[in-house]
Write a protein that holds these residues in place. Sequence first.
Motif, PDB file in Angstrom:
ATOM      1  N   VAL A 102      50.415  30.308  16.864  1.00  0.00           N
ATOM      2  CA  VAL A 102      50.989  29.067  17.380  1.00  0.00           C
ATOM      3  C   VAL A 102      52.464  29.016  16.988  1.00  0.00           C
ATOM      4  CG1 VAL A 102      48.813  27.786  17.251  1.00  0.00           C
ATOM      5  CG2 VAL A 102      50.422  27.720  15.320  1.00  0.00           C
ATOM      6  N   GLU A 103      53.184  28.081  17.567  1.00  0.00           N
ATOM      7  CA  GLU A 103      54.584  27.882  17.226  1.00  0.00           C
ATOM      8  C   GLU A 103      54.711  26.790  16.181  1.00  0.00           C
ATOM      9  OE1 GLU A 103      58.852  27.292  19.572  1.00  0.00           O
ATOM     10  OE2 GLU A 103      56.965  26.770  20.550  1.00  0.00           O
ATOM     11  N   ALA A 104      55.529  27.014  15.164  1.00  0.00           N
ATOM     12  CA  ALA A 104      55.754  26.032  14.104  1.00  0.00           C
ATOM     13  C   ALA A 104      57.251  25.804  13.935  1.00  0.00           C
ATOM     14  CB  ALA A 104      55.147  26.508  12.781  1.00  0.00           C
ATOM     15  N   ASP A 105      57.640  24.554  13.719  1.00  0.00           N
ATOM     16  CA  ASP A 105      59.057  24.229  13.532  1.00  0.00           C
ATOM     17  C   ASP A 105      59.531  24.681  12.146  1.00  0.00           C
ATOM     18  OD1 ASP A 105      59.225  23.012  16.010  1.00  0.00           O
ATOM     19  OD2 ASP A 105      58.719  21.027  15.223  1.00  0.00           O
ATOM     20  N   SER A 127      62.334  27.356  15.339  1.00  0.00           N
ATOM     21  CA  SER A 127      60.882  27.514  15.299  1.00  0.00           C
ATOM     22  C   SER A 127      60.520  28.985  15.247  1.00  0.00           C
ATOM     23  CB  SER A 127      60.218  26.853  16.519  1.00  0.00           C
ATOM     24  OG  SER A 127      60.623  27.503  17.715  1.00  0.00           O
ATOM     25  N   VAL A 128      59.314  29.266  14.767  1.00  0.00           N
ATOM     26  CA  VAL A 128      58.806  30.639  14.707  1.00  0.00           C
ATOM     27  C   VAL A 128      57.334  30.650  15.098  1.00  0.00           C
ATOM     28  CG1 VAL A 128      60.363  31.555  12.952  1.00  0.00           C
ATOM     29  CG2 VAL A 128      58.309  30.314  12.241  1.00  0.00           C
ATOM     30  N   VAL A 141      57.280  25.077   8.995  1.00  0.00           N
ATOM     31  CA  VAL A 141      57.571  26.041   7.933  1.00  0.00           C
ATOM     32  C   VAL A 141      58.798  25.514   7.200  1.00  0.00           C
ATOM     33  CG1 VAL A 141      58.294  28.394   7.396  1.00  0.00           C
ATOM     34  CG2 VAL A 141      56.600  27.989   9.206  1.00  0.00           C
ATOM     35  N   GLU A 142      58.619  25.104   5.956  1.00  0.00           N
ATOM     36  CA  GLU A 142      59.727  24.548   5.186  1.00  0.00           C
ATOM     37  C   GLU A 142      60.457  25.650   4.414  1.00  0.00           C
ATOM     38  OE1 GLU A 142      58.368  21.391   2.689  1.00  0.00           O
ATOM     39  OE2 GLU A 142      58.088  19.994   4.363  1.00  0.00           O
ATOM     40  N   ILE A 159      62.542  34.290   4.932  1.00  0.00           N
ATOM     41  CA  ILE A 159      61.653  33.152   4.689  1.00  0.00           C
ATOM     42  C   ILE A 159      60.544  33.599   3.741  1.00  0.00           C
ATOM     43  CG2 ILE A 159      60.029  31.526   5.733  1.00  0.00           C
ATOM     44  CD1 ILE A 159      61.655  31.680   8.303  1.00  0.00           C
ATOM     45  N   PRO A 160      60.325  32.877   2.631  1.00  0.00           N
ATOM     46  CA  PRO A 160      59.310  33.295   1.657  1.00  0.00           C
ATOM     47  C   PRO A 160      57.919  33.433   2.290  1.00  0.00           C
ATOM     48  CG  PRO A 160      60.699  31.564   0.741  1.00  0.00           C
ATOM     49  CD  PRO A 160      61.056  31.669   2.195  1.00  0.00           C
TER      50      PRO A 160
END
Length: 207
Positions: A102-105, A127-128, A141-142, A159-160
């Motif tokens: 899915v896509e996450a901001d 987004s990724v 994703v923070e 990104i961790p």
Amino acid sequence: MATVLKVERRAVRPRSIRKQLRTEGRVPAVIYGNDIENTTISVSGYELSMSLREGGINGVYSLELDGKKIPTLIRDYQLDTFNRDWVHVEFLAVDMSVETEVEADIILVGTPAGVKAGGILTQNVHSVIVSATPDKLPDVVEVNVEGLAIGDSFTIADIPENPDYKIIAEDMGDQVAAVEEPEIPSEPEDEDAVAAEPEVIGEKEAE
């Protein structure tokens, strides 16, 4: 934990049935995927909105239909352009043990050290795509950016890692954000420094 939504089968024709459903506060929808035939349904618009606030756009929604519960994800939806009411929703039936994408901001957290020093934070990727079992899919994703100084940047690869999901990208080197040098305003023109224009001497009058 999946959010339970009670749904009802609906007729496809006549086409006016959709308008009637919306008048009754119900949203036309469809379920498909995971060996389930395309099934047209309707769901309460109010219950859908309230469930979305709790479960998020990538949450698991267990649709209760004909005495059975079907785990699903919201694959797509349409909202009215003017009043933002639900128009249509697509539910994708899923296997809870199989990873899906899915896509996450991407949300930047904190104030970078470089911004405190006068720099400007820019975000280029918002987004990724993430892959995980349905119960672990994130809405966002923070990324903590407090350590970025002026001139620093980070890519998708930076990104961790998270044990719950995996980030997927065609180019992991894409720059997500950076702290840039502040723009220096141009100096106002000093009128005193402007050289006087030479005097234009006209032709001598004829005697």
